[in-house]
Design an enzyme around this catalytic site. Structure first.
Site, PDB file in Angstrom:
ATOM      1  N   GLY A  53      58.643   7.124  22.958  1.00 23.99           N
ATOM      2  CA  GLY A  53      58.275   6.685  21.619  1.00 23.99           C
ATOM      3  C   GLY A  53      59.422   6.081  20.841  1.00 23.99           C
ATOM      4  N   CYS A  54      60.610   6.072  21.422  1.00 21.90           N
ATOM      5  CA  CYS A  54      61.771   5.461  20.770  1.00 21.90           C
ATOM      6  C   CYS A  54      61.983   4.069  21.358  1.00 21.90           C
ATOM      7  CB  CYS A  54      63.025   6.297  20.994  1.00 21.90           C
ATOM      8  SG  CYS A  54      62.971   7.911  20.204  1.00 21.90           S
ATOM      9  N   THR A  55      62.207   3.095  20.500  1.00 22.82           N
ATOM     10  CA  THR A  55      62.492   1.746  20.972  1.00 22.82           C
ATOM     11  C   THR A  55      63.833   1.711  21.684  1.00 22.82           C
ATOM     12  OG1 THR A  55      61.237   0.843  19.132  1.00 22.82           O
ATOM     13  CG2 THR A  55      62.723  -0.663  20.258  1.00 22.82           C
ATOM     14  N   SER A  56      64.839   2.368  21.091  1.00 26.41           N
ATOM     15  CA  SER A  56      66.149   2.498  21.729  1.00 26.41           C
ATOM     16  C   SER A  56      66.058   3.624  22.747  1.00 26.41           C
ATOM     17  CB  SER A  56      67.213   2.852  20.693  1.00 26.41           C
ATOM     18  OG  SER A  56      67.241   1.915  19.660  1.00 26.41           O
TER      19      SER A  56
END
Length: 138
Positions: A46-49
């Site tokens: 769920g984290c872009t990074s």
């Protein structure tokens, strides 16, 4: 710096560029993250990074959980530092009772971060709650 000091600092400083610098500085102070822990199993969904998060019991007080985390993005590392200030060395019960969303709003992050970063922040919090629930059940 602890959470109360951070809230006071953010209340005093209105310039968001300066607040971002503070977050980045907090992220730079994160403990070294072991290279061996940069695995897919430890990556937060769920984290872009890229964000890696690991939980273990505090050796001096096994009732408490210690979290270590890292990211490949400077601002995200600062957000990690916030999350760790709120949750690391807490009991699973304390973690479940902590309302990080209120802190997020009080710091003004709700309206000053991109939706992707905000979603990533909450994904980290959700993962910490999952790990706390697992530790509580063990």
């Amino acid at each position: 710096m602890d959470l109360n000091e951070l809230i006071e600092t953010f209340d005093f400083i209105e310039d968001w560029e300066e607040r971002y610098r503070i977050l980045i500085d907090l992220g730079r102070k994160l403990p070294e993250f072991p290279e061996a822990e940069r695995t897919e199993a430890n990556r937060v969904e769920g984290c872009t990074s890229n964000v890696w998060l690991v939980c273990h019991r505090d050796e001096s007080d096994p009732e408490r959980l210690v979290f270590i985390a890292d990211s490949d993005a400077f601002i995200v590392k600062g957000l990690i530092a916030l999350v760790l200030m709120a949750y690391s060395r807490a009991t699973p019960e304390e973690i479940q009772q902590t309302d990080i969303r209120d802190l997020f709003r009080r710091l003004g992050l709700e309206r000053n971060l991109s939706p992707n970063r905000r979603d990533g922040f909450y994904a980290m919090v959700d993962r910490i709650h999952e790990l706390a629930a697992e530790a509580q059940a063990a």
